[in-house]
Design a protein around this motif. Sequence first.
Motif, short mmCIF file in Angstrom:
data_model
loop_
_atom_site.label_atom_id
_atom_site.label_comp_id
_atom_site.label_asym_id
_atom_site.label_seq_id
_atom_site.Cartn_x
_atom_site.Cartn_y
_atom_site.Cartn_z
N ARG A 28 0.82 -1.21 0.00
CA ARG A 28 0.00 0.00 0.00
C ARG A 28 0.86 1.26 0.00
O ARG A 28 0.50 2.28 -0.58
CB ARG A 28 -0.91 -0.01 1.22
N LEU A 29 2.01 1.19 0.69
CA LEU A 29 2.89 2.35 0.71
C LEU A 29 3.40 2.68 -0.69
O LEU A 29 3.43 3.84 -1.09
CB LEU A 29 4.06 2.06 1.66
N ILE A 198 -5.63 -10.56 -10.34
CA ILE A 198 -5.21 -11.90 -9.90
C ILE A 198 -3.80 -11.85 -9.34
O ILE A 198 -3.51 -12.38 -8.26
CB ILE A 198 -5.29 -12.90 -11.07
N ARG A 199 -2.90 -11.19 -10.06
CA ARG A 199 -1.51 -11.09 -9.58
C ARG A 199 -1.42 -10.27 -8.30
O ARG A 199 -0.64 -10.59 -7.39
CB ARG A 199 -0.63 -10.48 -10.67
N ARG A 203 0.00 -11.63 -4.67
CA ARG A 203 1.09 -10.99 -3.92
C ARG A 203 0.64 -10.65 -2.50
O ARG A 203 1.38 -10.87 -1.53
CB ARG A 203 1.56 -9.73 -4.65
N ARG A 204 -0.57 -10.11 -2.39
CA ARG A 204 -1.08 -9.70 -1.08
C ARG A 204 -1.21 -10.90 -0.13
O ARG A 204 -0.82 -10.83 1.04
CB ARG A 204 -2.42 -9.00 -1.26
N LEU A 205 -1.73 -12.00 -0.65
CA LEU A 205 -1.94 -13.17 0.20
C LEU A 205 -0.62 -13.86 0.54
O LEU A 205 -0.45 -14.37 1.66
CB LEU A 205 -2.88 -14.15 -0.51
N MET A 206 0.32 -13.88 -0.39
CA MET A 206 1.60 -14.53 -0.11
C MET A 206 2.36 -13.79 0.99
O MET A 206 3.14 -14.41 1.73
CB MET A 206 2.45 -14.60 -1.38
N MET A 207 2.13 -12.50 1.12
CA MET A 207 2.74 -11.76 2.21
C MET A 207 2.20 -12.23 3.56
O MET A 207 2.86 -12.08 4.59
CB MET A 207 2.48 -10.26 2.05
N ASN A 224 -0.61 -20.30 -4.89
CA ASN A 224 0.13 -20.34 -6.15
C ASN A 224 -0.64 -21.10 -7.22
O ASN A 224 -0.69 -20.68 -8.38
CB ASN A 224 1.50 -21.01 -5.93
N GLU A 225 -1.24 -22.22 -6.83
CA GLU A 225 -2.02 -23.01 -7.78
C GLU A 225 -3.23 -22.23 -8.29
O GLU A 225 -3.56 -22.29 -9.49
CB GLU A 225 -2.48 -24.31 -7.12
#
Length: 234
Positions: A28-29, A198-199, A203-207, A224-225
């Motif tokens: 977000r920053l 989607i991307r 990224r947000r969830l992998m964090m 990832n799947e």
Amino acid sequence: MIYLLLGLVLLVVFIAMMRQFVQANPARLAQSIRTYGGILLMILAGVFAVTGRFALAIPAFGFGLSLLGLAGLRNLSGYNPQKTAGQQSQVRSAMVEMELDHDTGALSGTVLAGSFQGRRLDDLTDEELQTFWQEAHQDDQSLKLVEAYLDRRLAGWREDFEPDATHRQRSASSSGPMTDEEAYQILGLSPDAGDAEIRAAHRRLMMRVHPDQGGSGFLAAKINEAKDTLLRRH
């Protein structure tokens, strides 16, 4: 007078950016820096145009517009398609449905089968969780979800729970390829989401769930799947 007004605008933008710096996560920053930088360049372009310096106004306007981009304009208007499907991702197995809150990273779930069917995992006692964990050994997908939940809720549960259930035979069966519907639920997106959304959701969830951040390797693999499934379709 123009330069005084510009100075006041710069001060307001600087204060807003400092607030974003204190409160926002890195993603977000970065978005806020692009947004406010684009606004500042658009203001400078207007000042240059009013003072007749069009040679400076045109490139400043173009660069400011490129910084804002479509995502910046959506942010200014309050429109955020990534959140139209809510703030949760869902992963479902034969025995449990798990939800991940995008903002807090909190993991919760509902028991779908077994002795505690219909109950929320958050409502189970430690002893009941141990019993359900033992029941989940009959389904590998369910077991991994339950263990991801336990990792978040009970530090050291692996040492406290009885190990005898680990010797039970686990189901090696797979539910098959992930469907589009499952992938959208895992990423917390609506079916009309585009590649960029989607991307961004990935990224947000992998964090939140990446093993390097203390998360679950199983959930990271499912996220990832889900991304790969939807991008292949697109």
